[in-house]
Design a protein around this motif. Structure first.
Motif, PDB file in Angstrom:
ATOM      1  N   SER A 102       0.812  -1.217   0.000  1.00 55.56           N
ATOM      2  CA  SER A 102       0.000   0.000   0.000  1.00 55.56           C
ATOM      3  C   SER A 102       0.842   1.262   0.000  1.00 55.56           C
ATOM      4  O   SER A 102       0.304   2.356  -0.142  1.00 55.56           O
ATOM      5  CB  SER A 102      -0.943   0.006   1.205  1.00 55.56           C
ATOM      6  N   TYR A 103       2.167   1.135   0.157  1.00 58.05           N
ATOM      7  CA  TYR A 103       3.025   2.308   0.136  1.00 58.05           C
ATOM      8  C   TYR A 103       4.431   1.865  -0.254  1.00 58.05           C
ATOM      9  O   TYR A 103       4.758   0.661  -0.281  1.00 58.05           O
ATOM     10  CB  TYR A 103       3.058   3.003   1.500  1.00 58.05           C
ATOM     11  N   THR A 104       5.307   2.812  -0.561  1.00 58.92           N
ATOM     12  CA  THR A 104       6.708   2.525  -0.830  1.00 58.92           C
ATOM     13  C   THR A 104       7.576   3.478  -0.017  1.00 58.92           C
ATOM     14  O   THR A 104       7.095   4.513   0.455  1.00 58.92           O
ATOM     15  CB  THR A 104       7.046   2.692  -2.327  1.00 58.92           C
ATOM     16  N   THR A 105       8.855   3.107   0.126  1.00 56.07           N
ATOM     17  CA  THR A 105       9.781   3.969   0.858  1.00 56.07           C
ATOM     18  C   THR A 105      11.002   4.331   0.018  1.00 56.07           C
ATOM     19  O   THR A 105      11.968   4.888   0.531  1.00 56.07           O
ATOM     20  CB  THR A 105      10.255   3.288   2.161  1.00 56.07           C
ATOM     21  N   SER A 123      -4.330  12.504   4.101  1.00 56.74           N
ATOM     22  CA  SER A 123      -2.962  12.651   3.634  1.00 56.74           C
ATOM     23  C   SER A 123      -2.011  11.669   4.315  1.00 56.74           C
ATOM     24  O   SER A 123      -0.834  11.653   4.035  1.00 56.74           O
ATOM     25  CB  SER A 123      -2.467  14.072   3.923  1.00 56.74           C
ATOM     26  N   THR A 124      -2.509  10.860   5.239  1.00 50.93           N
ATOM     27  CA  THR A 124      -1.624   9.976   5.968  1.00 50.93           C
ATOM     28  C   THR A 124      -2.219   8.600   6.117  1.00 50.93           C
ATOM     29  O   THR A 124      -3.420   8.418   6.086  1.00 50.93           O
ATOM     30  CB  THR A 124      -1.331  10.518   7.380  1.00 50.93           C
ATOM     31  N   LEU A 125      -1.347   7.598   6.286  1.00 54.60           N
ATOM     32  CA  LEU A 125      -1.763   6.213   6.504  1.00 54.60           C
ATOM     33  C   LEU A 125      -0.946   5.626   7.647  1.00 54.60           C
ATOM     34  O   LEU A 125       0.201   6.018   7.861  1.00 54.60           O
ATOM     35  CB  LEU A 125      -1.496   5.353   5.255  1.00 54.60           C
ATOM     36  N   ARG A 126      -1.501   4.663   8.317  1.00 50.74           N
ATOM     37  CA  ARG A 126      -0.705   3.920   9.305  1.00 50.74           C
ATOM     38  C   ARG A 126       0.205   2.963   8.542  1.00 50.74           C
ATOM     39  O   ARG A 126      -0.241   2.216   7.689  1.00 50.74           O
ATOM     40  CB  ARG A 126      -1.627   3.132  10.240  1.00 50.74           C
ATOM     41  N   LEU A 127       1.472   2.997   8.841  1.00 50.70           N
ATOM     42  CA  LEU A 127       2.428   2.124   8.167  1.00 50.70           C
ATOM     43  C   LEU A 127       2.547   0.825   8.947  1.00 50.70           C
ATOM     44  O   LEU A 127       2.978   0.820  10.104  1.00 50.70           O
ATOM     45  CB  LEU A 127       3.802   2.794   8.077  1.00 50.70           C
ATOM     46  N   ALA A 170       1.572   7.799  -1.813  1.00 52.50           N
ATOM     47  CA  ALA A 170       1.896   6.686  -0.921  1.00 52.50           C
ATOM     48  C   ALA A 170       3.378   6.360  -0.949  1.00 52.50           C
ATOM     49  O   ALA A 170       3.790   5.250  -1.293  1.00 52.50           O
ATOM     50  CB  ALA A 170       1.064   5.465  -1.294  1.00 52.50           C
ATOM     51  N   GLN A 171       4.202   7.326  -0.594  1.00 49.91           N
ATOM     52  CA  GLN A 171       5.632   7.093  -0.483  1.00 49.91           C
ATOM     53  C   GLN A 171       6.158   7.824   0.743  1.00 49.91           C
ATOM     54  O   GLN A 171       5.859   8.996   0.961  1.00 49.91           O
ATOM     55  CB  GLN A 171       6.371   7.569  -1.735  1.00 49.91           C
ATOM     56  N   VAL A 172       6.947   7.112   1.539  1.00 47.14           N
ATOM     57  CA  VAL A 172       7.622   7.687   2.699  1.00 47.14           C
ATOM     58  C   VAL A 172       9.105   7.675   2.378  1.00 47.14           C
ATOM     59  O   VAL A 172       9.723   6.619   2.308  1.00 47.14           O
ATOM     60  CB  VAL A 172       7.336   6.881   3.979  1.00 47.14           C
ATOM     61  N   GLY A 173       9.695   8.849   2.144  1.00 45.10           N
ATOM     62  CA  GLY A 173      11.047   8.909   1.635  1.00 45.10           C
ATOM     63  C   GLY A 173      11.033   8.905   0.113  1.00 45.10           C
ATOM     64  O   GLY A 173      10.013   9.137  -0.521  1.00 45.10           O
ATOM     65  N   GLY A 174      12.175   8.607  -0.506  1.00 46.76           N
ATOM     66  CA  GLY A 174      12.241   8.575  -1.960  1.00 46.76           C
ATOM     67  C   GLY A 174      12.192   9.966  -2.561  1.00 46.76           C
ATOM     68  O   GLY A 174      12.176  10.980  -1.860  1.00 46.76           O
ATOM     69  N   GLY A 192       0.968   5.631  -5.612  1.00 41.08           N
ATOM     70  CA  GLY A 192      -0.284   6.228  -6.070  1.00 41.08           C
ATOM     71  C   GLY A 192      -0.742   7.326  -5.140  1.00 41.08           C
ATOM     72  O   GLY A 192      -0.148   7.583  -4.085  1.00 41.08           O
ATOM     73  N   PHE A 193      -1.822   7.976  -5.521  1.00 37.16           N
ATOM     74  CA  PHE A 193      -2.402   9.027  -4.677  1.00 37.16           C
ATOM     75  C   PHE A 193      -3.099   8.399  -3.477  1.00 37.16           C
ATOM     76  O   PHE A 193      -3.797   7.396  -3.591  1.00 37.16           O
ATOM     77  CB  PHE A 193      -3.414   9.854  -5.473  1.00 37.16           C
ATOM     78  N   LEU A 194      -2.912   9.014  -2.315  1.00 35.33           N
ATOM     79  CA  LEU A 194      -3.646   8.616  -1.118  1.00 35.33           C
ATOM     80  C   LEU A 194      -5.012   9.272  -1.069  1.00 35.33           C
ATOM     81  O   LEU A 194      -5.928   8.788  -0.404  1.00 35.33           O
ATOM     82  CB  LEU A 194      -2.866   9.007   0.143  1.00 35.33           C
TER      83      LEU A 194
END
Length: 809
Positions: free
Chosen positions: A114-117, A803-807, A173-177, A148-150
């Motif tokens: 669901s996300y990438t880093t 704008s945020t998700l639980r990782l 959906a990216q943390v970092g990068g 993708g867009f959150l």
């Protein structure tokens, strides 16, 4: 409607790839080999979007890898070189170091994390196809993950005058990068990716984008948020629609570049699926309207038309809050004893029958507060407590409504609704109470073609015409915010439909619908859907039903044992006009008549001969310009109609010839000496209205035949009365049909009344859905006890945002 479009949990886009596995047999034992060389392995990818035909998926030119965003999925299959399907064991490796590679089922359905880093080139996913009983891979393929867009760009729509400005934000959906959102301007979505900068110079300007990123291992990991400031042109001669498009742009790299003598430079890649947009109305009325104000935490006493919901409207998994929901605080009601109540939908305040009276109602909703309930952190205020709601699972209720007893001092006691008032010096619209002086707070009935407005959490103040009355509809409800567990399909009778571009969206649930001429209440918005041309259709409970159902529920609840004490009325002021922010109507391109079957051609020939006889009859002697031909029916797309081109409306125009409906050119909007383009007559201010007697007859036919229609075809989920598109001077029995299902045979006429077919998505309720705040720890925030109604058959549902998700760890 697009129900807040992008969701990292719901897989909105699916693709299929075909992998050919080379098979070489040697001796008795056999020998299997595979290679990724172009002459032995073929990848074929297709994108499948709900309600649309398959489209080729996108591959990265440098690597040949299939691109998929975190909102997507890939369906893989394997075959031998001769085309025979190969039964293989599927697995995936590689991928993101924190989120993993995703998952793949035994049937080859791949679901990304669901996300990438990190950027795609750094986290390729390898798909392995292994033949049973063999230890080595038969073939492998590479996937590059695009964040993708959150959520959609925020705001999703807004209105600005000359030199006005607004800031837009988007979350991916990216943390970092290094991924970012690239913003551009266009006059349509189709033109957004191809228009040169010179072609958009008169549409306004965009500042340089600003992106905020947070590393996964930082104390406060956060998803990438990018923003841009738009400034309108100095002159706006006429209302103009502008699309601000946001596309996720990231980088890819040739996988062998690190070993090559001459490394291949990193190249930008993007996916059409990983995009979102804001619809901007440039107006010359001096009005600036931004729905973001509806989503913020507001000072007490809060106005209506703002973000709100139950403090317990969330989902949990393994003890952690994962999703949350919310909608709109619609209006203020008062009973005969002076008690004041906030009005919204059952599925917003009572979680679709799950709640018990006394549950806390907050502002803003959890979706606009990082999914943080009151009692677990700051950011929201208790403004009311749930008092009563007509249960949705009862066959005796006909509304989706709920009342919450106002906390003293927490809600504007005069019933002011955001943007319902006069224009202020800065171009913004003041808050104002609805009009009540004409009806003593009881509201008025909707009329076909009436221009109405609503002020909601997601799209703010918008207006559009009533497109159908006496509408019976089937509406879906779900057990969770993410709409993954279907719970109930309820039939509502004699509802109101409002059709228009960007009139409503997910999160607007509970908004009050008012007459723009006097601000008198007309309906309570609760559900919606989007047709095959992208036009949103909102469904509202008539206010007379809302008040009657709520009064009965209050009397039964014990809070007001006296029926007279349960008498409810809208809190408001003197009638007043409402500024009308009407986004330009979507006008689909003309659709040619498909090839007719022999039976259709025979009927068309007969009908055309009868029409020519009628055109040449003595009754039309004074109208020598009448011409007749065969065209595509606007009421029954894909079926023939008799097109009548006349200098002025003919006298005594027949509704049909030999069973084919007539289509009159002079009454079709946009007609110019050629068969008309497909458009929406309701979008024209000059659309003729049917005579009262004709409308009454059509309603009688609808009431008599509705049950039969629902039973005759499972694709039909709505039956009402609207305007014919072949001849907007005539009413038509309106059939809402599921565009994802085979329609079968549908009537052209019912008891001599025209029938109009409207293919669209099935209706669902339209509160907004979000995900919880990112966390890299296993500790969950405190979640207040969640009350449930005994023996509740279902829970709550909605659509998406945040704008945020639980990782997950």
């Amino acid at each position: 409607m697009r129900p807040i479009s992008f969701n990292s949990a719901a897989r909105l886009v699916a693709s299929s790839a075909l992998l050919f596995v080379a098979l070489v047999v040697a001796g008795c034992g056999g020998n299997f080999s595979s290679t990724l060389a172009a002459n032995s392995v073929t990848l074929e990818s297709r994108s499948l979007v709900a309600g649309a035909s398959a489209q080729p998926a996108i591959t990265d030119e440098a690597t040949g890898a299939v691109l998929v965003d975190t909102n997507g999925a890939l369906q893989w299959s394997a075959a031998f070189p001769d085309g025979t399907p190969a039964q293989v064991e599927w697995s995936v490796t590689g991928g993101d170091p924190h989120a993993g590679p995703g998952s793949i089922t035994s049937t080859g359905l791949y679901t990304p994390p669901s996300y990438t880093t990190a950027d795609p080139a750094e986290i390729p996913v390898i798909v392995h196809a292994r033949l049973p009983h063999f230890h080595s891979d038969a073939a492998t393929a590479r996937i590059l993950l695009i964040p993708g867009f959150l959520r959609p760009l925020a705001p999703e729509n807004l209105s600005l005058t000359a030199n006005g400005s607004a800031t837009l934000t988007g979350s991916i959906a990216q943390v970092g990068g290094d991924s970012a959102i690239r913003f551009s301007l266009a006059t349509s979505i189709a033109a957004a990716s191809t228009a040169p900068a010179s072609a958009t110079a008169d549409l306004g300007t965009l500042s340089n984008q600003q992106c905020t990123r947070g590393a996964f291992d930082s104390p406060n990991p956060a998803y990438t948020v990018c923003s841009v400031t738009y400034t309108a042109p100095a002159v706006v001669p006429a209302p103009t629609a502008v699309y601000i498009l946001g596309s996720v742009e990231t980088t890819a790299q040739n996988p062998v570049s690190n070993q090559a003598a001459n490394p291949v430079p990193r190249s930008a890649v993007s996916l059409p699926t990983a995009r979102s947009w804001t619809l901007l109305l440039l107006n010359n009325s001096g009005i600036n309207s931004n729905p973001i104000a509806h989503q913020q935490r507001l000072a007490l006493p809060v106005p209506l038309g703002s973000s709100s919901g139950s403090n317990h409207d969330y989902d949990t998994q393994r003890g952690q809050l994962t999703d949350c929901c919310g909608g709109t605080l619609g209006a203020l009601l008062q009973d005969s004893s002076g008690n004041q109540y906030a009005l919204s939908n059952n599925h917003v305040l009572a979680r679709s029958d799950q709640s018990q009276p006394g549950e806390t109602v907050i502002q803003p909703a959890l979706i606009d507060n990082g999914c943080t309930p009151v009692g677990s952190g700051p950011g929201a205020t208790q403004v009311a407590t749930l008092a009563a709601y007509p249960p949705l699972d009862s066959p005796n209720t006909n509304v989706d409504a709920a009342l919450a007893r106002v906390t003293p001092g927490a809600v504007d006691p005069h019933g002011a609704i955001l943007e319902l008032g006069a224009k202020l010096p800065d171009g913004s619209l003041d808050a104002a109470a609805p009009g009540v002086s004409s009806t003593a707070g009881q509201g008025e009935s909707a009329a076909l073609g009436m221009l109405v407005a609503k002020s909601g959490r997601t799209t703010g103040l918008t207006c559009a015409p009533v497109s159908a009355v006496s509408l019976d509809v089937l509406v879906d409800y779900y057990q969770d915010c993410a709409e993954t567990k279907h719970a109930l399909r309820k039939k509502f009778t004699n509802q109101i439909a409002i059709s228009g571009t960007s009139f409503s969206d997910a999160g607007d649930s509970g908004a009050l619908v008012v007459d723009t001429s006097n601000a008198e209440p007309v309906g309570l918005f609760f559900a919606g859907g989007t047709d095959s041309h992208g036009i949103e259709h909102a469904i509202a409970n008539p206010v007379s039903d809302v008040l009657a159902n709520l009064e009965a529920q209050l009397a039964q609840s014990g809070g007001n044992p006296s029926p007279s004490a349960a008498r409810l009325a809208f809190v408001g002021a003197a009638d007043h006009p409402v500024a009308c922010l009407r986004y330009p109507a979507t006008t689909p391109s003309a659709s040619p008549l498909p090839t007719l079957t022999p039976a259709q051609q025979l009927q068309a020939d007969r009908a055309l001969a009868l029409a020519q006889q009628w055109a040449n009859s003595p009754s039309n002697a004074g109208n020598s310009a009448i011409r007749v031909s065969i065209t595509n029916s606007l009421d029954h797309p894909g079926s023939p109609a008799i097109f009548i081109d006349s200098a002025y409306p003919p006298v005594n125009l027949p509704r049909e010839f030999a069973g084919l409906p007539t289509q009159i050119a002079s009454l079709v909007p946009g007609y110019s000496q050629t068969p008309p383009a497909r458009t929406d007559p309701a979008a024209s201010a000059t659309t003729p209205q049917p005579a009262a007697a004709a409308l009454a007859r059509a309603i009688q036919v609808k009431q008599r035949r509705a049950a039969e229609l629902f039973q005759s075809n499972p694709a039909i989920f709505g039956v009402g009365v609207g305007l014919s598109h072949d001849n907007p001077a005539d009413p038509a029995i309106l059939l809402l049909v599921d565009q994802s299902q085979p329609l079968g045979a549908l009537p052209t006429f019912l008891d001599r009344e025209r029938v109009r077919i409207l293919p669209m998505d099935r209706l669902h309720v339209t509160r907004a859905h979000a995900h919880a705040r990112p966390s890299t720890t296993n500790s969950a925030c405190h979640i207040p006890p969640q009350s449930t109604r005994p023996n509740s058959k279902f829970a709550h549902e909605l659509s998406f945002w945040t704008s945020t998700l639980r990782l997950p760890r």
